[in-house]
Design a protein around this motif. Sequence first.
Motif, PDB file in Angstrom:
ATOM      1  N   THR A 249       8.899   9.512 -14.890  1.00 15.84           N
ATOM      2  CA  THR A 249       9.426  10.734 -15.598  1.00 15.84           C
ATOM      3  C   THR A 249      10.384  11.519 -14.173  1.00 15.84           C
ATOM      4  O   THR A 249      10.140  11.333 -13.219  1.00 15.84           O
ATOM      5  N   ARG A 250      11.945  12.110 -15.333  1.00 13.59           N
ATOM      6  CA  ARG A 250      12.604  12.882 -13.686  1.00 13.59           C
ATOM      7  C   ARG A 250      11.733  13.709 -13.766  1.00 13.59           C
ATOM      8  O   ARG A 250      11.694  14.775 -12.620  1.00 13.59           O
ATOM      9  N   GLY A 251      10.746  14.700 -14.558  1.00 13.85           N
ATOM     10  CA  GLY A 251       9.510  15.840 -14.207  1.00 13.85           C
ATOM     11  C   GLY A 251       9.227  15.408 -13.121  1.00 13.85           C
ATOM     12  O   GLY A 251       9.269  15.997 -12.013  1.00 13.85           O
ATOM     13  N   ALA A 252       8.081  14.120 -13.002  1.00 16.44           N
ATOM     14  CA  ALA A 252       7.359  13.695 -12.317  1.00 16.44           C
ATOM     15  C   ALA A 252       8.002  13.244 -10.476  1.00 16.44           C
ATOM     16  O   ALA A 252       7.375  13.630  -9.858  1.00 16.44           O
ATOM     17  N   MET A 253       9.112  13.130 -11.198  1.00 14.27           N
ATOM     18  CA  MET A 253      10.817  12.507  -9.880  1.00 14.27           C
ATOM     19  C   MET A 253      10.329  13.913  -8.964  1.00 14.27           C
ATOM     20  O   MET A 253      10.704  14.133  -7.998  1.00 14.27           O
ATOM     21  N   GLU A 254      10.672  14.848 -10.066  1.00 18.32           N
ATOM     22  CA  GLU A 254      11.507  16.330  -8.693  1.00 18.32           C
ATOM     23  C   GLU A 254      10.723  16.087  -8.456  1.00 18.32           C
ATOM     24  O   GLU A 254      10.866  17.246  -7.053  1.00 18.32           O
ATOM     25  N   GLU A 255       9.173  16.376  -8.337  1.00 16.21           N
ATOM     26  CA  GLU A 255       8.307  16.735  -8.061  1.00 16.21           C
ATOM     27  C   GLU A 255       7.356  16.055  -6.766  1.00 16.21           C
ATOM     28  O   GLU A 255       7.545  16.194  -5.886  1.00 16.21           O
ATOM     29  N   ALA A 256       7.973  14.859  -6.776  1.00 21.92           N
ATOM     30  CA  ALA A 256       7.696  13.831  -5.920  1.00 21.92           C
ATOM     31  C   ALA A 256       9.011  14.053  -4.650  1.00 21.92           C
ATOM     32  O   ALA A 256       8.706  13.882  -4.055  1.00 21.92           O
ATOM     33  N   THR A 257       9.901  14.387  -5.175  1.00 24.22           N
ATOM     34  CA  THR A 257      10.800  14.912  -4.339  1.00 24.22           C
ATOM     35  C   THR A 257      11.226  16.129  -3.795  1.00 24.22           C
ATOM     36  O   THR A 257      11.895  16.343  -3.423  1.00 24.22           O
TER      37      THR A 257
ATOM     38  N   ASN B 200       0.462  -0.792   0.024  1.00 27.19           N
ATOM     39  CA  ASN B 200       0.186  -0.317  -0.195  1.00 27.19           C
ATOM     40  C   ASN B 200       0.483   1.399  -0.115  1.00 27.19           C
ATOM     41  O   ASN B 200       0.401   2.676  -0.410  1.00 27.19           O
ATOM     42  N   ILE B 201       1.798   1.095   0.613  1.00 27.03           N
ATOM     43  CA  ILE B 201       2.724   2.649   0.852  1.00 27.03           C
ATOM     44  C   ILE B 201       3.448   2.549  -0.283  1.00 27.03           C
ATOM     45  O   ILE B 201       3.582   3.650  -1.241  1.00 27.03           O
ATOM     46  N   LEU B 202       3.401   1.607  -1.181  1.00 22.79           N
ATOM     47  CA  LEU B 202       4.342   1.382  -1.933  1.00 22.79           C
ATOM     48  C   LEU B 202       3.659   1.658  -3.674  1.00 22.79           C
ATOM     49  O   LEU B 202       4.071   3.462  -4.516  1.00 22.79           O
ATOM     50  N   ILE B 203       2.115   1.743  -3.430  1.00 21.82           N
ATOM     51  CA  ILE B 203       1.417   2.313  -4.500  1.00 21.82           C
ATOM     52  C   ILE B 203       1.168   3.363  -4.858  1.00 21.82           C
ATOM     53  O   ILE B 203       0.933   4.077  -5.154  1.00 21.82           O
ATOM     54  N   ASP B 204       0.762   4.008  -2.968  1.00 24.02           N
ATOM     55  CA  ASP B 204       0.444   5.556  -2.576  1.00 24.02           C
ATOM     56  C   ASP B 204       1.669   5.942  -3.359  1.00 24.02           C
ATOM     57  O   ASP B 204       1.599   7.287  -4.347  1.00 24.02           O
ATOM     58  N   PHE B 205       2.526   5.371  -3.685  1.00 26.36           N
ATOM     59  CA  PHE B 205       4.231   6.204  -4.044  1.00 26.36           C
ATOM     60  C   PHE B 205       4.224   5.924  -5.202  1.00 26.36           C
ATOM     61  O   PHE B 205       4.195   7.411  -5.930  1.00 26.36           O
ATOM     62  N   GLY B 206       3.808   5.245  -5.541  1.00 24.21           N
ATOM     63  CA  GLY B 206       3.876   4.784  -7.315  1.00 24.21           C
ATOM     64  C   GLY B 206       2.768   6.330  -7.747  1.00 24.21           C
ATOM     65  O   GLY B 206       2.996   6.577  -9.213  1.00 24.21           O
ATOM     66  N   GLU B 207       1.911   5.945  -7.140  1.00 20.57           N
ATOM     67  CA  GLU B 207       0.390   7.324  -7.892  1.00 20.57           C
ATOM     68  C   GLU B 207       0.713   8.506  -7.404  1.00 20.57           C
ATOM     69  O   GLU B 207       0.636   8.901  -8.600  1.00 20.57           O
ATOM     70  N   LYS B 208       1.453   9.372  -6.478  1.00 22.86           N
ATOM     71  CA  LYS B 208       2.329  10.498  -6.722  1.00 22.86           C
ATOM     72  C   LYS B 208       3.364  10.360  -7.867  1.00 22.86           C
ATOM     73  O   LYS B 208       3.578  11.499  -7.979  1.00 22.86           O
ATOM     74  N   ALA B 209       4.070   9.476  -7.749  1.00 22.75           N
ATOM     75  CA  ALA B 209       5.564  10.011  -8.931  1.00 22.75           C
ATOM     76  C   ALA B 209       4.748   9.622 -10.168  1.00 22.75           C
ATOM     77  O   ALA B 209       5.975   9.663 -10.876  1.00 22.75           O
ATOM     78  N   GLN B 210       3.749   9.105 -10.026  1.00 20.46           N
ATOM     79  CA  GLN B 210       3.105   9.029 -12.123  1.00 20.46           C
ATOM     80  C   GLN B 210       3.517   7.182 -12.364  1.00 20.46           C
ATOM     81  O   GLN B 210       4.734   7.314 -13.626  1.00 20.46           O
ATOM     82  N   ALA B 211       4.103   7.048 -11.199  1.00 18.97           N
ATOM     83  CA  ALA B 211       5.141   5.791 -11.671  1.00 18.97           C
ATOM     84  C   ALA B 211       4.794   4.008 -12.066  1.00 18.97           C
ATOM     85  O   ALA B 211       3.624   3.612 -11.308  1.00 18.97           O
TER      86      ALA B 211
END
Length: 435
Positions: A265-273, A239-250
């Motif tokens: 993508t880089r853009g999604a990762m920069e936004e997530a971090t 569940n933690i990983l799924i939530d992160f995947g949704e946030k990072a569009q991964a």
Amino acid sequence: MPLTILVIGPQDTVSLILNIGHTYPELTLIPASYTTEKETLTILDRHKNNADIILFAGLIPYQIVKQELNGFTKPMVYVPVTGTTLYRVLFKMINETGRNLMNNTPRISIDTLEKNDVQESLDELEINVAELFVKDFNIREGTEQLVYFHYNLWIKQAIDVAITCVRSVYDRLIELGVPAFQVVPTRSSIYSSLEQVLLEGKTLEQANTQLAIGIIRFSNLSDRLTAYDKQRKRVVLQNILIDFGEKAQALLDWSNREEMRFVTTRGAMEEATNHFSHISLLNDIAVKTGIQACLGIGFGRTANEGEIKAREALNKAKLNMGSCYAADIDGTIHGPIGEFFHLEYSIRSDNPRKVSLAKKARLSVATINKLLSYCSSIGNTSITALELSNGLGITVRSARRILSILEKNELAKVVGEEQPINRGRPRQLYRINLA
């Protein structure tokens, strides 16, 4: 995709930029004018989240941000003022003073511009000056130094006229009764800067579409638990990983039991971090499941390139379980992400000073870059081997070796001791000197 540009500068120049900017339908310009350059940081903090790129109406506000906001990541462009912009000012001087600059030799003070640029402009116009005083801008001293420079020369009757590139300085000189003219950017320089903004936009778009590969390594996933407890822990972790995947569009892949991979993508990762400044994933895993994990993120133009970079980052993270590192496409390392300090350094350098330091210390350029970034991040140069170990994500033994090498080469000095809270031998306190 339209680009949103925040335009920061004095009202008159900002208005001119907006007027010219209307000819660029792909740009949306947000005006943010100030009275003095001191307002730059406040204005930027208020509007930065609404813009893709920052355009400064001059060099000084750009320098202020570069100096004060070392970690600011958004692209920045400034409208330059060069020697050729003097042509308009000199023409204005002729019109307003009636002075024939070809036959009379005025005494002039001028700031911000390079003396060679000024002299070249005067030579091209065949204008001779009796005295030419030129002052560079020093960010540590502020614009007040420029006002004093011109006013002091005027009081001493050493100049006939002052020329400034800074609106607030011009306004102050007029108040003081000094004959002054302001150098403002030409339309051609504004057009060139807007073209540079478009190029930055294309670079930003390309960077955002780079692939980001993440690899999470779990260290104690197979603890001695009952089958039911393992299943419960695994469900929480999923569940933690799924939530992160949704946030990072991964896209997530957990085919390897000890590792989980994701692709975004880089853009999604920069936004997530938050541009490599914070990531809560590993802490969430540790708090909610008790599982220790580390994360490596790699960026690349292809999946294979991103995977290689991710492995490089993961190898660094493994040395400090619970940490996250990112390896950029150009070799820059970001991390540990989410710690109270953040390192950003390159594994290579063509800076002669850094190369010289590396040779003197008999360490790699990457290690020198790491040390410089670490000392800058913590705002201190006095550290113990344990602190350096935690900061660089290396073993205490390796940290002691680095400090010993620096000491032998007179780049570090033992300046004291620190007594551990628990029993144990005092730790030596080193002061690093890489200046």
